[in-house]
Design a protein around this motif. Structure first.
Motif, PDB file in Angstrom:
ATOM      1  N   ASN A  10       0.872  -1.055   0.331  1.00 25.34           N
ATOM      2  CA  ASN A  10      -0.032   0.047  -0.109  1.00 25.34           C
ATOM      3  C   ASN A  10       0.787   1.278  -0.044  1.00 25.34           C
ATOM      4  N   PRO A  11       0.204   2.165  -0.590  1.00 26.87           N
ATOM      5  CA  PRO A  11       1.155   3.413  -0.600  1.00 26.87           C
ATOM      6  C   PRO A  11       1.253   4.024   0.905  1.00 26.87           C
ATOM      7  N   VAL A  15       3.281   9.246   1.045  1.00 24.98           N
ATOM      8  CA  VAL A  15       3.015   9.288  -0.648  1.00 24.98           C
ATOM      9  C   VAL A  15       1.597   9.396  -0.821  1.00 24.98           C
ATOM     10  N   GLN A  16       0.689   8.877  -0.286  1.00 24.36           N
ATOM     11  CA  GLN A  16      -0.579   9.111  -0.671  1.00 24.36           C
ATOM     12  C   GLN A  16      -1.036  10.672  -0.562  1.00 24.36           C
ATOM     13  N   ILE A 407      16.849  -0.810  -4.882  1.00 22.67           N
ATOM     14  CA  ILE A 407      16.940   0.578  -5.458  1.00 22.67           C
ATOM     15  C   ILE A 407      15.898   1.228  -4.763  1.00 22.67           C
ATOM     16  N   GLY A 408      14.727   0.806  -4.418  1.00 25.12           N
ATOM     17  CA  GLY A 408      13.509   1.770  -3.804  1.00 25.12           C
ATOM     18  C   GLY A 408      13.697   1.614  -2.271  1.00 25.12           C
ATOM     19  N   GLY A 409      14.841   1.039  -1.593  1.00 26.16           N
ATOM     20  CA  GLY A 409      14.967   0.838  -0.326  1.00 26.16           C
ATOM     21  C   GLY A 409      13.574   0.592   0.399  1.00 26.16           C
ATOM     22  N   GLY A 410      12.792  -0.101  -0.240  1.00 28.03           N
ATOM     23  CA  GLY A 410      11.505  -0.518   0.415  1.00 28.03           C
ATOM     24  C   GLY A 410      10.524   0.602   0.423  1.00 28.03           C
ATOM     25  N   ARG A 411      10.817   1.749   0.075  1.00 22.97           N
ATOM     26  CA  ARG A 411       9.829   2.906   0.448  1.00 22.97           C
ATOM     27  C   ARG A 411       9.288   3.385  -0.764  1.00 22.97           C
ATOM     28  N   CYS A 412       9.925   3.278  -1.988  1.00 28.21           N
ATOM     29  CA  CYS A 412       9.363   3.708  -3.172  1.00 28.21           C
ATOM     30  C   CYS A 412       8.503   2.818  -4.278  1.00 28.21           C
ATOM     31  N   PRO A 432       0.753   6.179  -8.131  1.00 25.50           N
ATOM     32  CA  PRO A 432       1.600   5.729  -6.849  1.00 25.50           C
ATOM     33  C   PRO A 432       1.058   6.007  -5.693  1.00 25.50           C
ATOM     34  N   GLY A 433       0.125   7.248  -5.496  1.00 33.05           N
ATOM     35  CA  GLY A 433      -0.592   7.571  -4.177  1.00 33.05           C
ATOM     36  C   GLY A 433      -1.760   6.935  -4.194  1.00 33.05           C
TER      37      GLY A 433
END
Ligand code: ATP
Ligand code: MG
Length: 656
Positions: A10-11, A15-16, A407-412, A432-433
């Motif tokens: 889930n975003p 981010v959302q 690459i996304g560090g688990g966050r992107c 993405p959001g």
């Protein structure tokens, strides 16, 4: 996959909250708006996102379906929308392009500078007698002038056709002849991976092959300055063309339907088709998808690694980000030079926040990173990233997870964007959001896109059942024609099987029984039928690649089989040196067992062949039609003009 295994991402709340489309309710509201008033929805967005010289009053014209027209009585100019209006909005000093050359030198262009350069080139082209409706072939590598040349064509109403700089003289000749181009814009050389490679001499060769009489001029950008031959009266240096030209050039206002560009497809399934795109509808979707799918904001640094020779480079380098006044990277080189850490280093150096690349690049960089810590993403500061994207092929869940974690560090969030040269922009993609992500699924249609899955008769199949991906309604950025071949256009995309009513993408898909999420199962002609069981090649490939300690990449095709109807043939690239003899047999057995465990015994490949790589198109896609011939034991007689690495074919002959 059992339900327990499906991981939802889930975003995050942050981010959302910050996203242009914030939350699934907002996504749904847009879909509902399009459902209620389809034309009104697109008209609203076309007014909000684009600047029109003459506002349109008509939205969609279906009188000559499937030759649809959008916004037909409106006029605009794509280059005005991408450049002038940003300057007028006060973004003149904002960086439009950060160009990094193969050797690492960095050049920047602000919006004012890009506008000035584009205008000078446009004036130069006018001086050569090029006017609205003429075609110009652009055969150049990644550069600010490459983007400016495309924008310059758009500015004067000339239709550009970019040919990827890796193509041979023969392929270039075919495209020049098909487009009837009046001019070719090229460079003396291109530089890739530390090597200087010819461009101009290939243009000379292509023209010498004949059939290019339409070409009156060849404009040559000086990249390295090494000696080349110039044909008097025909060839002119870009520097000389623009010398003394005014840095302003009144845009040529064109009708919304005016062909902005022709672009040949990658040739994964057959002879490339000259896909014709419009100006208004195309630019709308380029801008809109950049805004919603990539959630582009004023302070982002956006990097799409595609080449401008492919549609991804058109929509998400030349048009979309510039139409929104964004800052973007244009990269000349290759991901493995000077080493396989190049992408990660560039993200670190330029503080890239949005990164968009292809599964083929991710898979090869995983292999490199696992073999060498120095080029592993953990050795770089990738904290500037906030969003990742994937395009070109289905991304296997295993590669998705790696991309997400390392690459996304688990966050992107990762936007897995399904689309085609023909669709102009994203068709099925997460926002993405809003959209909860499932690795390996491109999730849900972009708001307004009416995608669904049907059977051979065009009837919609229930969720959970595989079938053929189609689009029910025309959309603004859709292909308008195959250049010079309207019959092929109709047959390819609006076939009689579906009464000419459905756009046929050519891909198979399945919607998740519970969520309705789409997964692309492979090209239609890649769906396998083994003893009555229908299976997508993609599913078997993902099972093979999920054997992460062994497999770097896999492609699966079918071949005729006397007992099972069709047999599964897998082509596998290992993370270790090419095995032979007993070792190869043992690995093949291990892989069959693994697939049997992941999917079921019916999915165990009958044939397994190993290679150091797979045959790929110049855009990095696996060329399955060649693999099908190899699987059948046929000799290869097909069009291989877009094949990147012919030497690989020999390795794949041995079956284990
Ligand atoms: P040709 O049409 O000449 O055979 P091509 O289809 O490879 O070539 P493109 O328009 O570059 O030419 O690619 C579009 C195709 O790429 C899609 O039809 C699909 O098969 C594949 N594709 C693109 N993005 C995705 C994605 N995110 N997931 C799955 N498949 C994708
Ligand atoms: Mg295609």
């Amino acid at each position: 996959m059992s339900e327990a295994e499906i991981k939802l991402y889930n975003p995050s709340a942050a981010v959302q909250a910050a996203a242009h489309v914030s939350g699934m309710a907002a996504y749904q509201a847009l879909c509902d708006e399009a459902e209620r008033d389809y034309e009104g929805y697109w008209a609203r967005l076309a007014r909000e996102l684009l600047s029109w010289k003459t506002p349109f009053t008509k939205v969609l014209n279906s009188d000559h379906a499937p030759f649809f027209k959008w916004f037909e009585d409106g006029t605009l100019n794509a280059s005005y929308n991408c450049l002038d209006r940003n300057v007028e909005r006060g973004l003149g000093d904002k960086t439009a392009i950060i160009f990094e050359a193969d050797g690492g030198e960095v050049t920047r262009a602000t919006y004012s500078e890009l506008l000035a350069r584009t205008s000078q080139i446009a004036n130069g082209l006018k001086g050569l007698g090029i006017t609205k409706g003429d075609r110009v072939v652009i055969y150049i590598s990644m550069s600010i002038d490459g983007v400016a040349a495309m924008q310059a064509c758009a500015r004067i109403g000339a239709t550009h056709s970019v040919v990827f700089g890796g193509f041979s003289a023969q392929s270039l000749r075919d495209r020049i002849e098909d487009t009837g181009a009046k001019a070719v814009i090229t460079a003396d050389f291109q530089v890739r991976g530390g090597k200087q490679l010819a461009l101009k001499s290939i243009v000379d060769e292509a023209i010498a092959l004949g059939g290019c009489d339409s070409v009156a001029n060849v404009v040559v950008v000086k990249r390295t300055g090494a000696p080349i031959s110039m044909t008097a009266g025909r060839d002119i240096w870009m520097d000389d063309l623009v010398a003394g030209q005014s840095t302003t050039c009144e845009p040529t206002w064109v009708e919304a339907e005016h062909p902005l560009f022709l672009l040949y497809t990658s040739g994964s399934t057959g002879k490339p088709k000259g896909v014709q795109h419009s100006t208004g509808g195309y630019l709308l979707h380029a801008a809109l998808t950049t805004k919603w799918t990539f959630d582009l904001k004023a302070d982002d640094v956006f990097w799409c690694t595609a080449d401008i020779g492919w549609v991804t480079g058109h929509t998400y380098i030349t048009y979309g980000p510039l139409a929104l006044g964004g800052t973007e990277i244009v990269f000349e080189g290759v991901p493995t030079y000077p080493d396989a850490g190049r992408f990660w280093k560039m993200i670190q150096d330029h503080k890239v926040s949005i990164f968009y690349t292809a599964p083929t690049a991710i898979r090869s960089l995983i292999k490199a990173a696992e073999a060498n810590d120095a080029v592993h993403p953990k050795s770089y500061d990738l904290s500037s990233l906030r969003l990742l994207g994937s395009v070109g092929e289905p991304i296997n869940p295993a590669a998705w997870e790696w991309y997400h974690q390392h690459i996304g560090g688990g966050r992107c969030p990762i936007v897995d964007t399904f689309w085609q040269t023909e669709t102009g922009g994203h068709m099925i993609t997460p926002l993405p959001g809003a959209t909860p992500l499932v690795p390996g699924s491109c999730t849900l249609p972009f708001p307004g896109i009416q995608a669904t899955v049907v059977d051979e008769t065009g009837k919609e199949v229930p969720w959970g059942q595989g079938g053929i991906l189609v689009v029910k309604k025309p959309w603004p950025s859709m292909i308008r024609n195959i250049w010079g071949d309207p019959e092929r256009f109709k047959k390819s995309y609006y076939p009689e099987d579906f009464k000419g009513q459905l756009y046929l993408a050519g891909d198979g898909a399945i919607r998740d029984a519970k969520t309705g999420y789409f997964t692309i199962t492979g090209r239609i002609d890649d769906v396998l039928n083994v003893s009555g069981h229908r299976m997508g090649t993609m599913e078997i490939e993902s099972a093979l690649v999920s054997c992460t300690e062994l497999v770097a990449e896999a492609a699966v095709v079918g071949r005729p089989d006397d007992t099972t109807g069709e047999a599964i043939c897998a082509f596998v690239v290992l993370k270790r040196p090419l095995p032979v003899g007993d070792e190869a047999k043992a690995i093949a057995k291990q892989l069959r067992d693994h697939v049997g465990k992941e999917i079921g015994p019916i999915a165990k490949p009958k044939d397994i062949r190993f290679g150091e790589n797979l045959p790929k198109t110049r855009s990095g896609k696996i060329m399955r039609r060649l693999l099908r011939s190899i699987a059948k034991g046929e000799s290869i007689t097909q069009d291989t003009s877009t094949l990147e690495n012919p030497a690989i074919l020999g390795q794949l002959g041995q079956n284990y």
